[in-house]
Enzyme design. Sequence first.
Site, PDB file in Angstrom:
ATOM      1  N   GLU A 327       0.847  -1.191   0.000  1.00 12.38           N
ATOM      2  CA  GLU A 327       0.000   0.000   0.000  1.00 12.38           C
ATOM      3  C   GLU A 327       0.883   1.242   0.000  1.00 12.38           C
ATOM      4  OE1 GLU A 327      -4.132  -1.096   2.332  1.00 12.38           O
ATOM      5  OE2 GLU A 327      -2.510  -0.204   3.499  1.00 12.38           O
ATOM      6  N   CYS A 328       0.624   2.155  -0.912  1.00 15.50           N
ATOM      7  CA  CYS A 328       1.296   3.454  -0.965  1.00 15.50           C
ATOM      8  C   CYS A 328       2.817   3.279  -0.911  1.00 15.50           C
ATOM      9  CB  CYS A 328       0.774   4.356   0.150  1.00 15.50           C
ATOM     10  SG  CYS A 328       1.136   6.113  -0.116  1.00 15.50           S
ATOM     11  N   GLY A 329       3.462   3.591   0.222  1.00 13.36           N
ATOM     12  CA  GLY A 329       4.900   3.417   0.309  1.00 13.36           C
ATOM     13  C   GLY A 329       5.324   1.986   0.062  1.00 13.36           C
ATOM     14  N   THR A 427      -1.357  -0.898  -4.388  1.00 12.94           N
ATOM     15  CA  THR A 427      -2.255   0.241  -4.580  1.00 12.94           C
ATOM     16  C   THR A 427      -1.652   1.472  -3.918  1.00 12.94           C
ATOM     17  OG1 THR A 427      -3.465  -0.122  -2.505  1.00 12.94           O
ATOM     18  CG2 THR A 427      -4.277  -1.268  -4.470  1.00 12.94           C
TER      19      THR A 427
END
Length: 436
Positions: A327-329, A427
């Site tokens: 997720e993200c990072g 994501t």
Amino acid sequence: MAAGLVISAPASGVGKTTLTLALARAWRNSGLRVQCFKSGPDYIDPAFHAAATGRASVNVDSWAMDRGTISHLVSRGTDADVVLAEGSMGLFDGVAARGVCGTGATGDIAEMLDWPVLLVVDPSGQAQTAAAIAAGLRDYRAGVRLAGVVLNRVASPRHEALVRRALLDAGIAVFGALPRHAEISLPKRHLGLVQAEEQAEIGKLIDEAARFVAEHVDLEAVLRSAATWSPQPAASGVNVTPPGQRIALARDAAFSFVYPHMLEAWRAAGAEISTFSPLADEGPDASADVCWLPGGYPELQAGKIAANARFRSGLRAFAETRPVHGECGGYMVLGTALTDADGISHEMTGLLGLETSFAKRRMHLGYRLAELAAPMPGHQAGARLRGHEFHYSTILAQPDTPLAVVRDATGAVIAETGSRRGQATGTFFHLIAEDR
């Protein structure tokens, strides 16, 4: 029976978190059991709440969660004496389009729980106008009640007297006024406050905030203003399926943005979680059946992550036979390269083709509704996932097959679709809940 209160403000940056922490610690020091919550999609504040109260805090979110989920999460305050819900942004700030049961505004939670609002007002650069703003917030929405006001960063006794008089003339209680006090300022960085776990002196800072607030605020009057509250049994819990039975979770200063309610929901469903630290050059537990890399600050640690060969090779080996999600990072680290703020490109794990840059900074912020085009750990194709995106990195390349059709809160399709390749998925949004 607990006393319930919402801490909010006209805007961000006014001092909600500092006041929440100070009240929580002051009441805890007096022998009361204090439970905190965070309204809205904030990954950082719940850890501060836990540091102040000694009890885990979770997020409640009217855009992403239904009433049953919110009731279930809030019910952890059953055995507390005081329950504080810290708001986000301004009291009525949310998105334009309604989500599951609201717009994500703190006012939604205040009305839903029927808790009065303690308003933090910073009258810097104004005087009587502060009372007009508070009165406007009081009268804006019939279902939201104002308990009173705490003034923050007043410039002088004369300034305080002017604002107090105007508020009292408007029929608004003033519980206290805080002069400027640099010693209780919480350090910040680009995604908000520096995390509680990174601040060795956080306990002392909260203690000083509690002492300072107790000196300037009538804590007994604030407590009397709270609503007597007894939670109703929740019809349902959090609608989140664990991504696996044994979950290897990346967890350190670079990978820490995971909602507490998610981990609790995974464990409640019978999943086991083992943590590992990419920054310490650790790979995922070989006995796990799925690996999850949450967001955090890998852009600040890109050189170290790139140099940690054991972590990268261990993750690649894991992904040959089992799913890995970021997720993200965490998504950025699953990619091919990450360019840091100095413009230096660092090799990441290469499980996905994603290339990102923190040097070319542009803020991406908002709720996200994703319809999965393919499965990801814990969720089947076609699932509708609600989450939130907040980062400053720019996509340079996203060549893999899109994971989902992702829309913002207005319904507009956005470019951050997520990716999938082999056993790896990722994501940019942080998952909050799945639509039932």
